[in-house]
Motif scaffolding. Structure first.
Motif, PDB file in Angstrom:
ATOM      1  N   TYR A  30       0.806  -1.216   0.000  1.00 12.80           N
ATOM      2  CA  TYR A  30       0.000   0.000   0.000  1.00 12.80           C
ATOM      3  C   TYR A  30       0.843   1.272   0.000  1.00 12.80           C
ATOM      4  CZ  TYR A  30      -4.059  -2.944   0.485  1.00 12.80           C
ATOM      5  OH  TYR A  30      -5.031  -3.891   0.245  1.00 12.80           O
ATOM      6  N   ALA A  31       2.157   1.114   0.144  1.00 11.57           N
ATOM      7  CA  ALA A  31       3.051   2.265  -0.015  1.00 11.57           C
ATOM      8  C   ALA A  31       3.327   2.546  -1.493  1.00 11.57           C
ATOM      9  CB  ALA A  31       4.367   2.017   0.720  1.00 11.57           C
ATOM     10  N   LEU A  32       2.985   1.575  -2.362  1.00  7.66           N
ATOM     11  CA  LEU A  32       3.179   1.745  -3.805  1.00  7.66           C
ATOM     12  C   LEU A  32       2.071   2.604  -4.405  1.00  7.66           C
ATOM     13  CD1 LEU A  32       3.940  -1.960  -4.812  1.00  7.66           C
ATOM     14  CD2 LEU A  32       5.624  -0.135  -4.498  1.00  7.66           C
ATOM     15  N   ALA A  33       2.376   3.251  -5.514  1.00  4.08           N
ATOM     16  CA  ALA A  33       1.333   3.905  -6.307  1.00  4.08           C
ATOM     17  C   ALA A  33       0.411   2.829  -6.856  1.00  4.08           C
ATOM     18  CB  ALA A  33       1.957   4.715  -7.443  1.00  4.08           C
ATOM     19  N   GLU A  34      -0.852   3.193  -7.146  1.00  8.71           N
ATOM     20  CA  GLU A  34      -1.822   2.192  -7.601  1.00  8.71           C
ATOM     21  C   GLU A  34      -1.336   1.463  -8.842  1.00  8.71           C
ATOM     22  OE1 GLU A  34      -5.783   3.561  -8.034  1.00  8.71           O
ATOM     23  OE2 GLU A  34      -6.127   3.753  -5.884  1.00  8.71           O
ATOM     24  N   GLU A  35      -0.694   2.165  -9.765  1.00  2.00           N
ATOM     25  CA  GLU A  35      -0.219   1.510 -10.981  1.00  2.00           C
ATOM     26  C   GLU A  35       0.770   0.402 -10.653  1.00  2.00           C
ATOM     27  OE1 GLU A  35       1.268   3.949 -14.055  1.00  2.00           O
ATOM     28  OE2 GLU A  35      -0.536   5.173 -14.241  1.00  2.00           O
ATOM     29  N   ALA A  36       1.671   0.664  -9.708  1.00  2.00           N
ATOM     30  CA  ALA A  36       2.697  -0.317  -9.381  1.00  2.00           C
ATOM     31  C   ALA A  36       2.125  -1.521  -8.658  1.00  2.00           C
ATOM     32  CB  ALA A  36       3.782   0.342  -8.527  1.00  2.00           C
ATOM     33  N   ARG A  37       0.980  -1.368  -7.989  1.00  2.00           N
ATOM     34  CA  ARG A  37       0.376  -2.499  -7.282  1.00  2.00           C
ATOM     35  C   ARG A  37      -0.041  -3.604  -8.243  1.00  2.00           C
ATOM     36  NH1 ARG A  37      -3.626   1.044  -3.372  1.00  2.00           N
ATOM     37  NH2 ARG A  37      -1.976   2.277  -2.394  1.00  2.00           N
ATOM     38  N   ALA A  38      -0.228  -3.269  -9.512  1.00  2.59           N
ATOM     39  CA  ALA A  38      -0.586  -4.287 -10.502  1.00  2.59           C
ATOM     40  C   ALA A  38       0.539  -5.286 -10.713  1.00  2.59           C
ATOM     41  CB  ALA A  38      -0.942  -3.617 -11.835  1.00  2.59           C
ATOM     42  N   MET A  39       1.742  -4.968 -10.208  1.00  2.00           N
ATOM     43  CA  MET A  39       2.885  -5.863 -10.352  1.00  2.00           C
ATOM     44  C   MET A  39       3.229  -6.570  -9.049  1.00  2.00           C
ATOM     45  SD  MET A  39       4.168  -5.911 -13.421  1.00  2.00           S
ATOM     46  CE  MET A  39       5.869  -6.376 -13.123  1.00  2.00           C
ATOM     47  N   ALA A  40       2.385  -6.403  -8.020  1.00  2.00           N
ATOM     48  CA  ALA A  40       2.723  -6.941  -6.702  1.00  2.00           C
ATOM     49  C   ALA A  40       1.604  -7.825  -6.171  1.00  2.00           C
ATOM     50  CB  ALA A  40       2.997  -5.787  -5.729  1.00  2.00           C
ATOM     51  N   PHE A  41       1.950  -8.632  -5.164  1.00  2.00           N
ATOM     52  CA  PHE A  41       0.993  -9.538  -4.521  1.00  2.00           C
ATOM     53  C   PHE A  41       1.108  -9.379  -3.018  1.00  2.00           C
ATOM     54  CE2 PHE A  41       0.528 -13.558  -2.201  1.00  2.00           C
ATOM     55  CZ  PHE A  41      -0.790 -13.906  -2.516  1.00  2.00           C
ATOM     56  N   THR A  42      -0.038  -9.291  -2.345  1.00  6.23           N
ATOM     57  CA  THR A  42      -0.036  -9.263  -0.892  1.00  6.23           C
ATOM     58  C   THR A  42      -1.313  -9.891  -0.367  1.00  6.23           C
ATOM     59  OG1 THR A  42       0.492  -7.870   1.022  1.00  6.23           O
ATOM     60  CG2 THR A  42      -1.184  -7.030  -0.506  1.00  6.23           C
ATOM     61  N   VAL A  43      -1.322 -10.195   0.916  1.00  4.60           N
ATOM     62  CA  VAL A  43      -2.515 -10.646   1.624  1.00  4.60           C
ATOM     63  C   VAL A  43      -2.589  -9.810   2.891  1.00  4.60           C
ATOM     64  CG1 VAL A  43      -3.687 -12.549   2.796  1.00  4.60           C
ATOM     65  CG2 VAL A  43      -2.352 -12.987   0.718  1.00  4.60           C
ATOM     66  N   SER A  44      -3.588  -8.968   3.011  1.00  2.00           N
ATOM     67  CA  SER A  44      -3.712  -8.097   4.173  1.00  2.00           C
ATOM     68  C   SER A  44      -3.763  -8.924   5.455  1.00  2.00           C
ATOM     69  CB  SER A  44      -4.971  -7.236   4.068  1.00  2.00           C
ATOM     70  OG  SER A  44      -4.868  -6.328   2.990  1.00  2.00           O
TER      71      SER A  44
END
Length: 241
Positions: A30-44
């Motif tokens: 969530y520290a990433l810009a929204e565009e960059a989140r498309a390249m990442a995976f997480t589980v809250s």
């Protein structure tokens, strides 16, 4: 009518799309810009990288094998037992379903996006396809059947999934079909959605995407602006090409 030459699920583009995601903690994500989140995976709620890596592998295998939610849940249970872990707090059946469906649907639609872009000359228009049952969001139902050019800005906001557990999809439309193609982006305009249970009209509201979902993760996955990405994500994307 010519046949649409799209591969069934699971297919390589969907697998490739998910494999390319970089696991990271929710704080990092969530520290990433929204565009960059498309390249990442997480589980809250999961802060341990070993659990995140195992969850990533479990979803990857589910996509590769075309597994059901029950298959995935059993696989995750087996991982926790083998590791001697307890499930993280909040891992309810509903939460597991959200993790599974959201990630699998995102991978599927991301892979499908790549296929449809490659066939855009023959299929220049795309149709929004909602499930239209009692679980369908009113805003998504309002878009069902709407057809826009493949390169219309509408898809930058509304290419699915458009929220957690969203099951919407997109159908390519052949250039020879006699159809009505939308020209105006309806985002922000007023709609009077229909209650999927009663069939009655609901109060008018603006047509807006769910918070955090007003972007096209598929476009950002295959056609990213790498200058906006952190170094680690940029290097991972470039290494995969």
């Amino acid at each position: 009518m010519p046949e649409i030459e799209l591969k069934p699920v699971p297919f390589e583009e969907a697998i490739e799309a998910f494999k390319g995601l970089l696991p990271m903690t929710a704080d990092e994500f969530y520290a990433l810009a929204e565009e960059a989140r498309a390249m990442a995976f997480t589980v809250s709620g999961v802060a341990q990288m070993d659990i995140l890596m195992d969850m990533h592998i479990a979803i990857e295998k589910a996509i590769e094998a075309g597994e059901t939610l029950a298959d995935f849940t059993n696989r995750v249970d087996d991982i926790f037992q083998a590791r001697g872990w307890s499930a993280p707090e909040g891992f309810t059946p509903w939460r597991m379903e959200t993790i599974f469906r959201t990630n699998v649907q995102t991978a599927y639609n991301t892979g499908r996006y790549k296929q449809m872009v490659e066939q855009k000359q023959a299929f220049p228009n795309w149709e929004y396809d909602a499930v239209n049952d009692s679980a369908t969001r009113p805003s998504h139902a309002a878009l069902d059947g709407k057809i826009f050019p493949a390169d219309h800005p509408f898809w930058d906001t509304w290419y699915p999934p458009n929220g957690y557990n969203c099951r919407c999809g997109v159908n390519p439309v052949h250039k020879d079909e006699d159809i009505t193609v939308e020209e105006e982006d309806p985002t922000g305009g007023l709609i009077e959605p229909i209650d999927p249970v009663t069939g009655n009209k609901l109060p008018a509201r603006p047509l807006l995407a769910d918070k955090g979902w007003d972007h096209n993760p598929a476009k950002q996955r295959w056609q990213p602006d790498l200058e906006k990405y952190p170094k680690e994500l940029r290097e991972q994307f470039e290494a995969a090409q």
